[in-house]
Write a protein that holds these residues in place. Structure first.
Motif, PDB file in Angstrom:
ATOM      1  N   ARG A 106      11.626  -7.764   4.486  1.00 29.53           N
ATOM      2  CA  ARG A 106      10.377  -7.152   4.919  1.00 29.53           C
ATOM      3  C   ARG A 106      10.993  -5.450   4.930  1.00 29.53           C
ATOM      4  NH1 ARG A 106       9.991 -11.334   8.127  1.00 29.53           N
ATOM      5  NH2 ARG A 106      11.267 -10.231   9.586  1.00 29.53           N
ATOM      6  N   LYS A 107      10.139  -4.503   4.323  1.00 27.57           N
ATOM      7  CA  LYS A 107      10.490  -3.369   4.189  1.00 27.57           C
ATOM      8  C   LYS A 107      10.876  -2.770   5.680  1.00 27.57           C
ATOM      9  CE  LYS A 107       9.731   0.936   1.881  1.00 27.57           C
ATOM     10  NZ  LYS A 107       8.786   1.724   0.794  1.00 27.57           N
ATOM     11  N   GLY A 108      11.837  -1.866   5.926  1.00 24.83           N
ATOM     12  CA  GLY A 108      12.158  -1.535   7.166  1.00 24.83           C
ATOM     13  C   GLY A 108      12.951  -2.234   8.093  1.00 24.83           C
ATOM     14  N   THR A 109      13.437  -3.264   7.550  1.00 22.26           N
ATOM     15  CA  THR A 109      14.425  -4.406   8.439  1.00 22.26           C
ATOM     16  C   THR A 109      15.788  -4.516   7.849  1.00 22.26           C
ATOM     17  OG1 THR A 109      13.617  -6.291   6.898  1.00 22.26           O
ATOM     18  CG2 THR A 109      12.395  -5.674   8.947  1.00 22.26           C
ATOM     19  N   HIS A 158       3.756 -15.310   2.044  1.00 21.92           N
ATOM     20  CA  HIS A 158       3.188 -15.532   3.492  1.00 21.92           C
ATOM     21  C   HIS A 158       4.233 -15.732   4.790  1.00 21.92           C
ATOM     22  CE1 HIS A 158      -0.977 -15.127   2.262  1.00 21.92           C
ATOM     23  NE2 HIS A 158      -0.831 -15.783   1.435  1.00 21.92           N
ATOM     24  N   LYS A 159       5.245 -16.644   4.236  1.00 21.97           N
ATOM     25  CA  LYS A 159       6.082 -16.920   5.123  1.00 21.97           C
ATOM     26  C   LYS A 159       7.057 -15.760   5.711  1.00 21.97           C
ATOM     27  CE  LYS A 159       7.080 -21.866   3.908  1.00 21.97           C
ATOM     28  NZ  LYS A 159       8.177 -22.461   3.347  1.00 21.97           N
ATOM     29  N   LEU A 160       7.162 -14.633   4.838  1.00 20.70           N
ATOM     30  CA  LEU A 160       8.066 -13.592   5.216  1.00 20.70           C
ATOM     31  C   LEU A 160       7.121 -12.641   5.952  1.00 20.70           C
ATOM     32  CD1 LEU A 160      10.747 -12.294   4.594  1.00 20.70           C
ATOM     33  CD2 LEU A 160       9.571 -11.167   2.701  1.00 20.70           C
ATOM     34  N   GLU A 161       5.808 -12.664   5.621  1.00 12.55           N
ATOM     35  CA  GLU A 161       4.854 -11.735   6.248  1.00 12.55           C
ATOM     36  C   GLU A 161       4.706 -12.278   7.684  1.00 12.55           C
ATOM     37  OE1 GLU A 161       0.381  -9.938   5.602  1.00 12.55           O
ATOM     38  OE2 GLU A 161       1.142 -11.840   4.872  1.00 12.55           O
ATOM     39  N   HIS A 162       4.694 -13.302   7.952  1.00 16.32           N
ATOM     40  CA  HIS A 162       4.503 -14.055   9.377  1.00 16.32           C
ATOM     41  C   HIS A 162       5.756 -14.255  10.040  1.00 16.32           C
ATOM     42  CE1 HIS A 162       0.343 -14.181   8.770  1.00 16.32           C
ATOM     43  NE2 HIS A 162       0.467 -14.818   7.547  1.00 16.32           N
ATOM     44  N   GLN A 163       6.950 -13.703   9.378  1.00 13.61           N
ATOM     45  CA  GLN A 163       8.196 -13.971  10.099  1.00 13.61           C
ATOM     46  C   GLN A 163       8.654 -15.506  10.202  1.00 13.61           C
ATOM     47  OE1 GLN A 163       8.962 -10.948  13.146  1.00 13.61           O
ATOM     48  NE2 GLN A 163       7.346  -9.916  12.717  1.00 13.61           N
ATOM     49  N   THR A 199      11.400  -5.178   0.232  1.00 13.26           N
ATOM     50  CA  THR A 199      12.594  -4.307  -0.443  1.00 13.26           C
ATOM     51  C   THR A 199      13.853  -5.052  -0.471  1.00 13.26           C
ATOM     52  OG1 THR A 199      13.919  -2.180   0.087  1.00 13.26           O
ATOM     53  CG2 THR A 199      13.755  -3.681   1.890  1.00 13.26           C
ATOM     54  N   PRO A 200      14.544  -4.771  -1.559  1.00 15.52           N
ATOM     55  CA  PRO A 200      15.675  -5.740  -2.118  1.00 15.52           C
ATOM     56  C   PRO A 200      16.942  -5.560  -0.894  1.00 15.52           C
ATOM     57  CG  PRO A 200      15.562  -3.969  -3.489  1.00 15.52           C
ATOM     58  CD  PRO A 200      14.290  -3.698  -2.620  1.00 15.52           C
ATOM     59  N   LEU A 201      17.395  -6.424  -0.685  1.00 13.70           N
ATOM     60  CA  LEU A 201      18.534  -6.411   0.383  1.00 13.70           C
ATOM     61  C   LEU A 201      19.850  -6.613  -0.654  1.00 13.70           C
ATOM     62  CD1 LEU A 201      19.747  -6.216   3.239  1.00 13.70           C
ATOM     63  CD2 LEU A 201      19.676  -8.838   3.315  1.00 13.70           C
TER      64      LEU A 201
END
Length: 264
Positions: A123-126, A182-187, A213-215
């Motif tokens: 997720r962007k910002g993480t 969806h899984k990423l969006e809902h953590q 964002t790419p890590l």
């Protein structure tokens, strides 16, 4: 006899123009339409709202087959079944394939027509939350969960770490990019592996309220058309490669790729 003569005339003209292969193009095509296997995957392979089949990979394949004078049909399959039907010869070819030793046993590969990269998206910002991560092993060793789509190849490192018993509970297979998004969006996962253009297309198409964002870039590979050795002749593979190389030299192939991959 007329067909044979016409084909010879085509060869003469093609040799002069240096646009087509020296092979008699119609003779390399199978008698039945070429069966192109595909799994829906934006922006590479999908059916548009008007019912037409399009996407970067399908456009490249269909353009080459049309120049060779081959008829073709599209056959939608889940990726795992698609590979099985290529192995048995029920399908002729597919696009978007990485070269692996296992596939090379029963399949043949075209010259590369694009490249692929697999990124670990978060997720962007993480990004700061993960600290220093320079490998998938380091990501999982910190206890972060990792999503991926079943039956896709993500490079040798993923093949290795996904088999380690200590990481079984952290590696989460999913059905497709949308499910993982969806899984990423809902953590419900910390990151997942995918082609970044595919993820961007899925976000746009489904209107997700998510920014990624790419890590880490975990894999880069040449991408090929994969042919079934059981149902495709060597002559067709050679002629297909010749057309791809002509498109590459003329800049036509890069122009086609840019239409799809310069949107993000």
């Amino acid at each position: 006899m007329l067909r044979h003569s016409a084909c010879l005339s085509t060869i003469v003209l093609a040799s002069i123009a240096l646009l087509l292969s020296p092979l008699c193009r119609a003779d390399v095509c199978p008698r039945q339409p070429v069966r192109i296997g595909y799994e829906p995957w934006l922006p590479y392979t999908y059916q548009a709202d008007d019912g037409s089949y399009t996407g970067l990979d399908l456009d490249v394949i269909s353009r080459v087959l049309e120049r060779l004078g081959c008829q073709y049909d599209y056959v939608e399959r889940p990726w795992k079944r698609l590979l099985l039907e290529l192995e048995t010869g029920d399908l002729h070819l597919t696009g978007g394939a990485s070269l692996t030793a296992e596939r090379n046993i029963w399949g043949a590969f075209s010259v590369p027509y694009r490249d692929e990269r697999v990124e670990l998206l978060v997720r962007k910002g993480t990004r700061d939350h993960f600290g220093k991560v320079d490998s998938l092993h380091a990501f999982l060793d910190k206890g972060f969960s990792l999503g991926h789509t079943r039956d896709y190849f993500y490079g040798d490192e993923f093949e290795q770490v996904s088999r380690l018993p200590e990481f079984y509970h952290l590696v989460q297979p999913g059905g497709d990019d949308l499910a993982n998004l969806h899984k990423l969006e809902h953590q419900r996962m910390d990151g997942f592996l995918t082609d970044p253009y595919s993820a961007a297309a899925a976000i746009r198409t489904h209107g997700l309220n998510l920014r990624v964002t790419p890590l880490l870039t975990v894999y880069r590979s040449d991408i090929h058309v994969l042919f079934s050795r059981r149902s495709v002749s060597n002559e067709l593979i050679v002629a297909f490669d010749q057309q791809l190389e002509l498109m590459l030299k003329s800049g036509e192939l890069q122009q086609l790729i840019s239409q799809y991959l310069n949107e993000d």
